[in-house]
Scaffold this motif. Structure first.
Motif, short mmCIF file in Angstrom:
data_model
loop_
_atom_site.label_atom_id
_atom_site.label_comp_id
_atom_site.label_asym_id
_atom_site.label_seq_id
_atom_site.Cartn_x
_atom_site.Cartn_y
_atom_site.Cartn_z
N ASN A 3 -3.56 7.07 -3.68
CA ASN A 3 -4.73 7.27 -2.83
C ASN A 3 -5.07 8.74 -2.64
OD1 ASN A 3 -2.15 6.96 -1.45
ND2 ASN A 3 -3.24 7.40 0.45
N PRO A 34 -5.23 -0.21 -1.65
CA PRO A 34 -4.01 0.07 -0.87
C PRO A 34 -3.09 -1.14 -0.78
CG PRO A 34 -5.88 -0.28 0.59
CD PRO A 34 -6.43 -0.26 -0.81
N VAL A 83 -0.50 -2.03 2.04
CA VAL A 83 -0.08 -1.58 3.37
C VAL A 83 1.25 -2.23 3.71
CG1 VAL A 83 -0.71 -1.39 5.80
CG2 VAL A 83 -2.49 -1.33 4.04
N TRP A 110 0.33 3.35 4.79
CA TRP A 110 -0.37 3.25 3.51
C TRP A 110 0.16 4.36 2.60
CZ3 TRP A 110 -6.24 4.56 2.59
CH2 TRP A 110 -6.54 4.40 1.23
N ASN A 159 0.16 1.73 -3.60
CA ASN A 159 -1.17 1.31 -4.06
C ASN A 159 -1.06 0.51 -5.35
OD1 ASN A 159 -3.10 3.36 -2.39
ND2 ASN A 159 -1.25 4.42 -3.04
N LEU A 165 -2.57 2.75 8.97
CA LEU A 165 -3.85 2.06 9.06
C LEU A 165 -3.90 1.18 10.31
CD1 LEU A 165 -4.61 1.03 5.38
CD2 LEU A 165 -5.19 3.11 6.60
#
Length: 394
Positions: free
Chosen positions: A151, A188, A190, A196, A199, A344
């Motif tokens: 990310n 993502p 999580v 996060w 990925n 997140l």
């Protein structure tokens, strides 16, 4: 080294180093620390000086690893400097070295690793992401999963299938891919802690210059094995393990002295001592490995042994910390931590946690994240199989 750390580390960078929840530090703090190291010429301790590295000996690298942890400094990201970098130095063309290595050191290029796929994890040679040649380009389609920091990365090194052969290790190519290329999508994954960091990357007809092949087409398995030696055995575990265990001893002792410590098991102190002995054994092995690497020899199966012992001891130390944290460690208190990625759905700050000391709040997050240690970089079962085959002839 101590003088440099004392004068160079900011409070924010120290906080990021001491409040990590896994092997990955807060991204912004990590990059700020790499910039400081790069200015001193120390961003890549193990690289030769001719490529911008520090060119340190095994003893110098060990001193840095030990003092970095003691000072509370975070590690730099391993995917570029510790993994892709050595592979490029070992197999790259002069043009590739001149382009990628300086940008890796400066942080302009931030790397992630594209190895595992949904159906190819520990059996990495079963990978299916394909790359079909079209003139001076390879057209790539497929997926990579469990990609740490995809990310925030702008480059990924990937293993792709360029030819199908009877042996699945054949026909694999090692490819350097610009993450801004059209056709790349990052989704993502999580964690249950809300972090996060992981990925999945999807590649749809992504065009990559053939000039970005590292080594030769269809010979990427050789490069991958070379790189995996650095992933499994290129970083010492013992200095951080020793520092974490010493800190845990001090934390438990202070809690007991102030009457705040619950009663762990009757054999808790004996288990701490046993863990300390195992860490010293690992430290001796790591010194042998680092000496071999600094003299131009491959780590070989010692890298597998180091990975097994290091990750299993990481889990043991976090188990002890979770037990010592007691009931407070059962609460979900992520606000006190500085993880390797965004939390997140959680707007909390470092002061926003329920109760206890910071180490008690971080203990369960580290415990959860360290479960992955015996899986990534090839499961420890796979490592034991490598040792059995190569050393015992089984």
């Amino acid at each position: 080294m101590r003088e440099f750390l004392e004068t160079s580390l900011t409070p924010e960078i120290r906080r990021a180093g001491s409040r990590m929840t896994s092997v990955y530090a807060d991204h912004e703090a990590q990059m700020a620390w790499q910039a400081i190291l790069h200015a001193r010429g120390w961003a890549a301790p193990g690289w030769p000086k001719e490529y911008g590295g520090a060119g340190w000996s095994a003893v110098q690298k060990h001193i840095y690893a030990r003092e970095r942890v003691a000072a509370g400094a975070p590690p730099t990201s391993p995917m570029g400097i510790n993994m892709a970098g050595p592979a490029i130095i070992g197999y790259g063309t002069p043009t590739q070295k001149a382009h990628f290595l300086p940008r890796m050191l400066s942080g302009e290029h931030f790397w992630c690793q594209g190895y595992s796929e949904p159906q190819a994890g520990s059996d990495l040679a079963a990978l299916q992401m394909r790359a079909v040649r079209d003139g001076d380009e390879l057209v790539c389609s497929g997926s990579k999963i469990w990609v740490t920091h995809a990310n925030v990365a702008n480059w990924v090194f990937c293993l792709v299938r360029t030819t199908r052969n009877e042996r699945k290790q054949q026909g694999i190519t090692f490819l350097l891919i610009d993450m801004t290329s059209p056709g790349i999508e990052v989704r993502p994954i999580v964690m249950n802690s809300g972090e996060w960091i992981q990925n999945q990357i999807f590649f749809e007809n992504v065009r990559v210059p053939v000039a970005n092949v590292l080594g030769e087409i269809d010979q990427g398995w050789t490069v991958a094995k070379y790189l995996l030696e650095f992933e499994r055995g290129g970083t010492a575990y013992a200095p951080e393990l020793r520092a974490n265990l010493d800190a845990l001893r001090e934390q438990v002792s202070a809690s007991r002295a102030e009457g705040r410590q619950h009663s762990p098991s009757a054999h808790f102190d004996a288990r701490l001592a046993d863990a300390a002995i195992q860490i010293e054994v690992l430290d001796a092995l790591e010194m042998e490995i680092l000496s071999a690497l600094s003299n131009g020899r491959a780590a070989g199966t010692d890298a597998s042994m180091m990975k097994i012992l290091g990750t299993e001891l990481q889990q043991l130390v976090t188990e002890l910390a979770l037990e010592a944290a007691g009931p407070i460690g059962r609460a979900w208190q992520p606000g006190v931590s500085m993880p390797g990625g965004p939390l997140l759905g959680y707007p909390g700050s470092i002061e926003d946690y329920a109760s206890g000391e910071p180490w008690q709040a971080i203990a369960p997050l580290r415990y959860i994240n360290e479960r992955a240690g015996t899986i990534y970089a090839g499961t420890n079962e796979i490592q034991r199989g490598i040792i059995a085959k190569a050393e015992l002839g089984l």
